[in-house]
Enzyme design. Sequence first.
Site, PDB file in Angstrom:
ATOM      1  N   ASN A 144       0.802  -1.235   0.000  1.00  0.00           N
ATOM      2  CA  ASN A 144       0.000   0.000   0.000  1.00  0.00           C
ATOM      3  C   ASN A 144       0.836   1.287   0.000  1.00  0.00           C
ATOM      4  O   ASN A 144       0.465   2.264  -0.649  1.00  0.00           O
ATOM      5  CB  ASN A 144      -1.014  -0.011   1.148  1.00  0.00           C
ATOM      6  CG  ASN A 144      -0.364  -0.177   2.502  1.00  0.00           C
ATOM      7  OD1 ASN A 144       0.785  -0.590   2.616  1.00  0.00           O
ATOM      8  ND2 ASN A 144      -1.105   0.152   3.533  1.00  0.00           N
ATOM      9  N   GLY A 218       2.530  -5.980   7.304  1.00  0.00           N
ATOM     10  CA  GLY A 218       1.613  -6.728   6.449  1.00  0.00           C
ATOM     11  C   GLY A 218       0.386  -7.148   7.226  1.00  0.00           C
ATOM     12  O   GLY A 218       0.018  -6.506   8.226  1.00  0.00           O
ATOM     13  N   SER A 219      -0.224  -8.224   6.802  1.00  0.00           N
ATOM     14  CA  SER A 219      -1.495  -8.638   7.408  1.00  0.00           C
ATOM     15  C   SER A 219      -1.267  -9.402   8.715  1.00  0.00           C
ATOM     16  O   SER A 219      -0.176  -9.923   8.965  1.00  0.00           O
ATOM     17  CB  SER A 219      -2.245  -9.522   6.425  1.00  0.00           C
ATOM     18  OG  SER A 219      -1.495 -10.690   6.178  1.00  0.00           O
ATOM     19  N   THR A 222      -0.274 -13.147   8.036  1.00  0.00           N
ATOM     20  CA  THR A 222       1.136 -13.357   7.708  1.00  0.00           C
ATOM     21  C   THR A 222       2.025 -13.026   8.906  1.00  0.00           C
ATOM     22  O   THR A 222       3.011 -13.713   9.166  1.00  0.00           O
ATOM     23  CB  THR A 222       1.553 -12.513   6.487  1.00  0.00           C
ATOM     24  OG1 THR A 222       0.607 -12.734   5.436  1.00  0.00           O
ATOM     25  CG2 THR A 222       2.926 -12.886   5.995  1.00  0.00           C
ATOM     26  N   GLY A 223       1.662 -11.990   9.644  1.00  0.00           N
ATOM     27  CA  GLY A 223       2.444 -11.600  10.826  1.00  0.00           C
ATOM     28  C   GLY A 223       2.580 -12.745  11.815  1.00  0.00           C
ATOM     29  O   GLY A 223       3.648 -12.959  12.401  1.00  0.00           O
ATOM     30  N   GLU A 240       4.118  -4.857  12.229  1.00  0.00           N
ATOM     31  CA  GLU A 240       3.130  -3.781  12.019  1.00  0.00           C
ATOM     32  C   GLU A 240       2.023  -4.385  11.178  1.00  0.00           C
ATOM     33  O   GLU A 240       2.199  -4.608   9.977  1.00  0.00           O
ATOM     34  CB  GLU A 240       3.774  -2.601  11.270  1.00  0.00           C
ATOM     35  CG  GLU A 240       4.845  -1.872  12.048  1.00  0.00           C
ATOM     36  CD  GLU A 240       4.281  -0.968  13.141  1.00  0.00           C
ATOM     37  OE1 GLU A 240       3.042  -0.911  13.304  1.00  0.00           O
ATOM     38  OE2 GLU A 240       5.071  -0.338  13.839  1.00  0.00           O
ATOM     39  N   CYS A 274      -3.386   0.828   6.620  1.00  0.00           N
ATOM     40  CA  CYS A 274      -3.605   0.003   7.816  1.00  0.00           C
ATOM     41  C   CYS A 274      -4.404   0.765   8.849  1.00  0.00           C
ATOM     42  O   CYS A 274      -5.282   0.216   9.505  1.00  0.00           O
ATOM     43  CB  CYS A 274      -2.268  -0.442   8.385  1.00  0.00           C
ATOM     44  SG  CYS A 274      -1.127   0.925   8.623  1.00  0.00           S
ATOM     45  N   GLU A 448       7.193   1.561  15.227  1.00  0.00           N
ATOM     46  CA  GLU A 448       8.154   2.167  14.306  1.00  0.00           C
ATOM     47  C   GLU A 448       8.131   3.675  14.535  1.00  0.00           C
ATOM     48  O   GLU A 448       7.169   4.210  15.072  1.00  0.00           O
ATOM     49  CB  GLU A 448       7.788   1.823  12.850  1.00  0.00           C
ATOM     50  CG  GLU A 448       7.919   0.336  12.576  1.00  0.00           C
ATOM     51  CD  GLU A 448       7.815  -0.027  11.096  1.00  0.00           C
ATOM     52  OE1 GLU A 448       6.750   0.213  10.500  1.00  0.00           O
ATOM     53  OE2 GLU A 448       8.804  -0.557  10.555  1.00  0.00           O
TER      54      GLU A 448
END
Length: 468
Positions: A144, A218-219, A222-223, A240, A274, A448
């Site tokens: 994104n 990412g999602s 997946t995280g 994140e 996000c 972050e």
Amino acid sequence: MSDYTMTIDGKAEAAKGTFGVINPATEDVFARPPECTREQLDAAMESAQSAYKAWSKDEAKRRQTLLDIAAAIQARGQEIAPLLTQEQGKPVDKAMQEVFGAAIWFQYTSSLQIPIETIQDDATRRIEIRRRPLGVVAAITPWNFPLMLAVWKIAPALLAGNTVVIKPSPYTPLTTLKLGEILRSVVPPGVVNVVSGGNELGGWMTSHPIPRKISFTGSVATGKKVNVSAAPDLKRVTLELGGNDAAILLADIDVKATAQKVFWGAFENSGQICSAIKRVYVPEKLYGSVVEELAAIAKTVKVGNGLEAGVQLGPLNNKMQFDRVTELVDDARKHGARVVTGGKRIGPKGYFYEPTIVADISDGTRLVDEEQFGPALPVIPYRTVEDAVERANATHYGLSGSVWSADPEKAAEVARQLECGSAWVNQHLAIAPNLPFGGAKWSGIGVENGPWGLLGFTEIQVVNVAKA
Ligand code: NAD
């Protein structure tokens, strides 16, 4: 078609295999970047490891290098922005903001201090709390904000003294590959390596024996895999992940002005943020007017190919995301919700979807409960503020949220009750280089940006000197 190369050990690196990158505005494959092999990933990791020793020693050089990177990005901005539009879909003026934002992030990060705290210094003892770099950082990013989110990782990792191997999303690899190419003449070989490929390559990175830290955006799904994959080697992780941000409107708002800000808090980047507003809670007595106002704004928005002048929103980035948004709106419709405006694709080609406002909907519907990550906003009525807060919090997500009122302090009281990493008042998406950004609950681990993000690329060392 194939003039994109990876950057490994400071050199351009092609691969036998390539994969197609689709322009979401045309659905055409317009570039074929390299598909990194396992051997090439090993080479990138080994190069990062051997560059680490010298790189971690010279803080002044690192600080200067970050400024040099910022200047190099600015110099190539006009070239990078249209490429970002073609691979991601966003309007070119927004792409330009992302590119220049990336340069600003490097500049800001170069000014951060790596703290050394002396907690005792007398005749008997000196005790320093220092921050050491971790080693090689494996960074993995989504589609994104491909350039910006890469920079959120690369800049602090480098300043802290780490070296990096980064893999962008297979949907948007080109601007990160371009960044690698630019960095070849700015950073020493091996300090930043850029590899491209699919999800499998991400798995190879997180389980690779060399990296000491995984920085992932990412999602949630997946995280979780990344966390598991990093665990056997006790790699540090920053995750994140996704969000399902609620905006709670209080009864004293100026409907017109608030609707305008809430709309863009939800629809910026075609909703593919996000921390975009993903559901709006509105007091019953204002419900009709807020829905009407949001729908009126939605109807005025110009959607189109981001390379064309005047376009405000581009397409969804990829077919999977386009299908997901379509499915969630169709599901809401099937369950009795009212699609006030939008609710279908635009044109025969490209992943364009109408800015969509969905009313007469509530929690328990997929469009409200799940992360839609697209231009479709559910608007939900509520009776009491307590109830709205409870519903906002009744989710595994906890990235951010906002409360809107004529009385900012009253709204802040409510905002403090939100179980999320960033709680905004009378604004949304208030993200800045000097503020920590991260998620509560399933929205992530760690933060972050700012000094807090920088510390995530370090670990503590106590140097305890007995003098007598
Ligand atoms: P994704 O999780 O599908 O992919 C992200 C990256 O992970 C890609 O580079 C992908 O190739 C890689 N990957 C996929 N499987 C992997 C595996 N098993 N091991 C290692 N890497 C793997 O996410 P996406 O669809 O690209 O991005 C959208 C999601 O990202 C949304 O949920 C969004 O909310 C989230 N996001 C979060 C933030 C944040 O800062 N919290 C910012 C932007 C996007």
